[in-house]
Design a protein around this motif. Structure first.
Motif, PDB file in Angstrom:
ATOM      1  N   PRO A  61       0.822  -1.215   0.000  1.00 10.17           N
ATOM      2  CA  PRO A  61       0.000   0.000   0.000  1.00 10.17           C
ATOM      3  C   PRO A  61       0.860   1.270   0.000  1.00 10.17           C
ATOM      4  O   PRO A  61       0.357   2.349   0.276  1.00 10.17           O
ATOM      5  CB  PRO A  61      -0.799  -0.143   1.303  1.00 10.17           C
ATOM      6  CG  PRO A  61       0.082  -0.927   2.203  1.00 10.17           C
ATOM      7  CD  PRO A  61       0.902  -1.835   1.333  1.00 10.17           C
ATOM      8  N   PHE A  62       2.162   1.113  -0.265  1.00  7.14           N
ATOM      9  CA  PHE A  62       3.095   2.248  -0.246  1.00  7.14           C
ATOM     10  C   PHE A  62       3.608   2.541  -1.654  1.00  7.14           C
ATOM     11  O   PHE A  62       3.795   1.608  -2.435  1.00  7.14           O
ATOM     12  CB  PHE A  62       4.314   1.931   0.645  1.00  7.14           C
ATOM     13  CG  PHE A  62       3.974   1.234   1.926  1.00  7.14           C
ATOM     14  CD1 PHE A  62       3.164   1.852   2.875  1.00  7.14           C
ATOM     15  CD2 PHE A  62       4.439  -0.049   2.188  1.00  7.14           C
ATOM     16  CE1 PHE A  62       2.832   1.198   4.055  1.00  7.14           C
ATOM     17  CE2 PHE A  62       4.110  -0.708   3.367  1.00  7.14           C
ATOM     18  CZ  PHE A  62       3.307  -0.076   4.308  1.00  7.14           C
ATOM     19  N   ALA A  63       3.870   3.815  -1.932  1.00  8.01           N
ATOM     20  CA  ALA A  63       4.476   4.169  -3.214  1.00  8.01           C
ATOM     21  C   ALA A  63       5.949   3.778  -3.187  1.00  8.01           C
ATOM     22  O   ALA A  63       6.625   3.977  -2.172  1.00  8.01           O
ATOM     23  CB  ALA A  63       4.331   5.668  -3.460  1.00  8.01           C
ATOM     24  N   HIS A  64       6.426   3.201  -4.283  1.00 13.03           N
ATOM     25  CA  HIS A  64       7.832   2.834  -4.390  1.00 13.03           C
ATOM     26  C   HIS A  64       8.413   3.403  -5.684  1.00 13.03           C
ATOM     27  O   HIS A  64       7.664   3.867  -6.554  1.00 13.03           O
ATOM     28  CB  HIS A  64       7.996   1.310  -4.399  1.00 13.03           C
ATOM     29  CG  HIS A  64       7.626   0.653  -3.104  1.00 13.03           C
ATOM     30  ND1 HIS A  64       8.244   0.935  -1.913  1.00 13.03           N
ATOM     31  CD2 HIS A  64       6.675  -0.283  -2.795  1.00 13.03           C
ATOM     32  CE1 HIS A  64       7.719   0.205  -0.941  1.00 13.03           C
ATOM     33  NE2 HIS A  64       6.755  -0.545  -1.442  1.00 13.03           N
ATOM     34  N   THR A  65       9.724   3.333  -5.805  1.00 10.12           N
ATOM     35  CA  THR A  65      10.376   3.685  -7.069  1.00 10.12           C
ATOM     36  C   THR A  65      11.422   2.619  -7.374  1.00 10.12           C
ATOM     37  O   THR A  65      11.875   1.905  -6.477  1.00 10.12           O
ATOM     38  CB  THR A  65      11.129   5.034  -7.017  1.00 10.12           C
ATOM     39  OG1 THR A  65      12.316   4.890  -6.215  1.00 10.12           O
ATOM     40  CG2 THR A  65      10.265   6.163  -6.446  1.00 10.12           C
ATOM     41  N   ALA A  66      11.782   2.541  -8.645  1.00 11.36           N
ATOM     42  CA  ALA A  66      12.996   1.816  -9.037  1.00 11.36           C
ATOM     43  C   ALA A  66      13.914   2.922  -9.537  1.00 11.36           C
ATOM     44  O   ALA A  66      13.639   3.535 -10.572  1.00 11.36           O
ATOM     45  CB  ALA A  66      12.699   0.801 -10.128  1.00 11.36           C
ATOM     46  N   THR A  67      14.940   3.219  -8.755  1.00 10.98           N
ATOM     47  CA  THR A  67      15.799   4.370  -9.033  1.00 10.98           C
ATOM     48  C   THR A  67      17.244   3.933  -9.204  1.00 10.98           C
ATOM     49  O   THR A  67      17.755   3.158  -8.399  1.00 10.98           O
ATOM     50  CB  THR A  67      15.716   5.373  -7.858  1.00 10.98           C
ATOM     51  OG1 THR A  67      14.352   5.772  -7.692  1.00 10.98           O
ATOM     52  CG2 THR A  67      16.576   6.607  -8.110  1.00 10.98           C
ATOM     53  N   VAL A  68      17.860   4.439 -10.261  1.00 11.03           N
ATOM     54  CA  VAL A  68      19.284   4.194 -10.471  1.00 11.03           C
ATOM     55  C   VAL A  68      20.007   5.490 -10.110  1.00 11.03           C
ATOM     56  O   VAL A  68      19.660   6.558 -10.616  1.00 11.03           O
ATOM     57  CB  VAL A  68      19.570   3.822 -11.943  1.00 11.03           C
ATOM     58  CG1 VAL A  68      21.072   3.651 -12.169  1.00 11.03           C
ATOM     59  CG2 VAL A  68      18.822   2.553 -12.312  1.00 11.03           C
ATOM     60  N   PRO A  77       3.332   3.507  -8.122  1.00 15.87           N
ATOM     61  CA  PRO A  77       2.349   3.854  -7.079  1.00 15.87           C
ATOM     62  C   PRO A  77       1.797   2.608  -6.372  1.00 15.87           C
ATOM     63  O   PRO A  77       1.898   1.495  -6.903  1.00 15.87           O
ATOM     64  CB  PRO A  77       1.241   4.563  -7.862  1.00 15.87           C
ATOM     65  CG  PRO A  77       1.869   4.977  -9.160  1.00 15.87           C
ATOM     66  CD  PRO A  77       2.904   3.929  -9.460  1.00 15.87           C
ATOM     67  N   PRO A  78       1.216   2.804  -5.183  1.00 16.05           N
ATOM     68  CA  PRO A  78       0.673   1.658  -4.437  1.00 16.05           C
ATOM     69  C   PRO A  78      -0.340   0.883  -5.270  1.00 16.05           C
ATOM     70  O   PRO A  78      -1.213   1.471  -5.890  1.00 16.05           O
ATOM     71  CB  PRO A  78       0.006   2.295  -3.211  1.00 16.05           C
ATOM     72  CG  PRO A  78       0.105   3.767  -3.361  1.00 16.05           C
ATOM     73  CD  PRO A  78       1.062   4.065  -4.466  1.00 16.05           C
ATOM     74  N   GLY A  79      -0.180  -0.431  -5.283  1.00 19.42           N
ATOM     75  CA  GLY A  79      -1.131  -1.284  -5.989  1.00 19.42           C
ATOM     76  C   GLY A  79      -1.040  -1.216  -7.506  1.00 19.42           C
ATOM     77  O   GLY A  79      -1.837  -1.823  -8.205  1.00 19.42           O
ATOM     78  N   ALA A  80      -0.053  -0.491  -8.023  1.00 20.34           N
ATOM     79  CA  ALA A  80       0.027  -0.286  -9.476  1.00 20.34           C
ATOM     80  C   ALA A  80       1.181  -1.077 -10.100  1.00 20.34           C
ATOM     81  O   ALA A  80       2.006  -1.658  -9.399  1.00 20.34           O
ATOM     82  CB  ALA A  80       0.184   1.190  -9.788  1.00 20.34           C
ATOM     83  N   THR A  81       1.205  -1.082 -11.426  1.00 13.58           N
ATOM     84  CA  THR A  81       2.265  -1.742 -12.184  1.00 13.58           C
ATOM     85  C   THR A  81       2.945  -0.686 -13.038  1.00 13.58           C
ATOM     86  O   THR A  81       2.275   0.173 -13.615  1.00 13.58           O
ATOM     87  CB  THR A  81       1.645  -2.837 -13.081  1.00 13.58           C
ATOM     88  OG1 THR A  81       1.103  -3.842 -12.227  1.00 13.58           O
ATOM     89  CG2 THR A  81       2.676  -3.471 -13.988  1.00 13.58           C
ATOM     90  N   ALA A  82       4.278  -0.723 -13.085  1.00 14.93           N
ATOM     91  CA  ALA A  82       5.016   0.224 -13.919  1.00 14.93           C
ATOM     92  C   ALA A  82       6.047  -0.554 -14.723  1.00 14.93           C
ATOM     93  O   ALA A  82       6.475  -1.637 -14.314  1.00 14.93           O
ATOM     94  CB  ALA A  82       5.701   1.272 -13.059  1.00 14.93           C
ATOM     95  N   THR A  83       6.424  -0.027 -15.878  1.00 14.60           N
ATOM     96  CA  THR A  83       7.312  -0.777 -16.759  1.00 14.60           C
ATOM     97  C   THR A  83       8.488   0.065 -17.259  1.00 14.60           C
ATOM     98  O   THR A  83       8.447   1.292 -17.213  1.00 14.60           O
ATOM     99  CB  THR A  83       6.553  -1.282 -18.013  1.00 14.60           C
ATOM    100  OG1 THR A  83       6.010  -0.161 -18.694  1.00 14.60           O
ATOM    101  CG2 THR A  83       5.449  -2.246 -17.647  1.00 14.60           C
ATOM    102  N   ARG A  84       9.496  -0.625 -17.743  1.00  8.23           N
ATOM    103  CA  ARG A  84      10.622   0.020 -18.430  1.00  8.23           C
ATOM    104  C   ARG A  84      11.149  -0.926 -19.498  1.00  8.23           C
ATOM    105  O   ARG A  84      11.339  -2.113 -19.242  1.00  8.23           O
ATOM    106  CB  ARG A  84      11.748   0.335 -17.451  1.00  8.23           C
ATOM    107  CG  ARG A  84      13.009   0.864 -18.160  1.00  8.23           C
ATOM    108  CD  ARG A  84      14.102   1.288 -17.215  1.00  8.23           C
ATOM    109  NE  ARG A  84      15.317   1.647 -17.932  1.00  8.23           N
ATOM    110  CZ  ARG A  84      15.565   2.862 -18.436  1.00  8.23           C
ATOM    111  NH1 ARG A  84      14.676   3.821 -18.289  1.00  8.23           N
ATOM    112  NH2 ARG A  84      16.688   3.101 -19.086  1.00  8.23           N
TER     113      ARG A  84
END
Lengths: 110, 174
Positions: A61-68, A77-84
């Motif tokens: 339920p928390f916002a996260h990032t994938a950061t280099v 965002p919480p509960g979401a899917t993100a791509t690269r």
């Protein structure tokens, strides 16, 4: 025996042809999934090819990032899917900027 | 720093009692739930103050993350105590935390600009460090209900992440 050589060569060449024909299919871009749950990237290390898509599925339920560090950042965002889409320079270690104790690693398969 | 001495003293008192002859003086699950919820609520209030005062993006990003995360974990905590039929119980540790937070809030309210940013972020580093220590040494070991223990363990990872995030922001402010 020598008479067989051309045949064998042809056979080998045909084999190479099959491999060449097969390789584009084998190299087809795929989706590699990383699940985020309980403040951890799972699997922590993934092996991908250039052109593949990394998909982070955030079950927290928390916002996260994938950061280099000094590089790119994907917001998840919480509960979401993100791509690269994986680029040649993406053999990196990454972390969550909001929770730097969460770390992951991307290995590029050649 | 004074507030942390108060919190530390209170934690030491509770811990001291728990490790002494009166093992039943360890915080109970309803007290633990109250302490964890109070710590979250304190951090949300501090973050809201920061959002109303700061214009530094690293600071406001951090504060927004604190509001979102602590709200989410406190919502989980409320859902859990409701499910377990537990009523969170006020206790001296919660009271000491609240009292110290009120004093810090009054102090932060008088600051502006870079001075506020630094004081807020430094306080966040110290506050999360303090809570992490209490979770590790007292609250998690004392928790009886496995689901409460599990939530506290997630809370510890979250708070440790916040501590590191706060340290990164503090380093960037220098």
């Amino acid at each position: 025996m020598t008479a067989l050589a051309p045949d064998r060569r042809q056979f080998l060449l045909a084999g190479v042809g099959v491999l060449l024909a097969a390789s584009p299919a084998k190299a087809r871009d795929s989706i590699v999934r990383v699940t985020i749950e309980n403040l951890a990237f799972t699997p922590a290390e993934i092996e991908v090819k250039v052109g593949d898509t990394i998909e982070w599925v955030n079950k927290d339920p928390f916002a996260h990032t994938a950061t280099v560090k000094g590089g790119w950042e994907v917001m998840i965002p919480p509960g979401a899917t993100a791509t690269r889409k994986v680029q040649a320079s993406d053999g990196v270690e990454y972390y969550c900027r909001f929770h730097p104790n969460m770390t992951g690693r991307i290995v590029i398969r050649r | 720093m004074k507030m942390y001495k108060v919190i530390a003293a209170s934690a030491v008192l509770v811990l001291g009692a728990a490790t002494g002859a009166f093992a039943q003086d360890k915080p109970t699950d309803p007290q633990i739930a109250h302490i964890a919820y109070t710590a979250g609520a304190i951090d949300i209030a501090a973050a809201k103050l920061a959002l109303s005062k700061s214009t530094n993006k690293a600071v406001t990003d951090f504060a927004r993350s604190m509001v979102g995360d602590h709200q989410a974990v406190n919502d989980q905590a409320l859902a859990l105590v409701h499910k377990l039929g537990v009523t969170p119980e006020d206790n001296p540790t919660s009271q000491a935390l609240t009292k110290a937070a009120e004093a810090k809030r009054a102090e932060l309210a008088t600051l502006k600009g870079a001075a506020f940013d630094k004081a807020y972020v430094d306080n966040e580093v110290a506050f999360h460090k303090q809570v992490d220590q209490a979770l590790e040494t007292l609250l998690i070991p004392s928790a009886q209900n496995p689901e409460l223990k599990g939530l506290l363990e997630t809370g510890l990872k979250l708070f440790q992440g916040h501590e590191q995030h706060a340290e990164h922001v503090a380093a960037a402010l220098k």
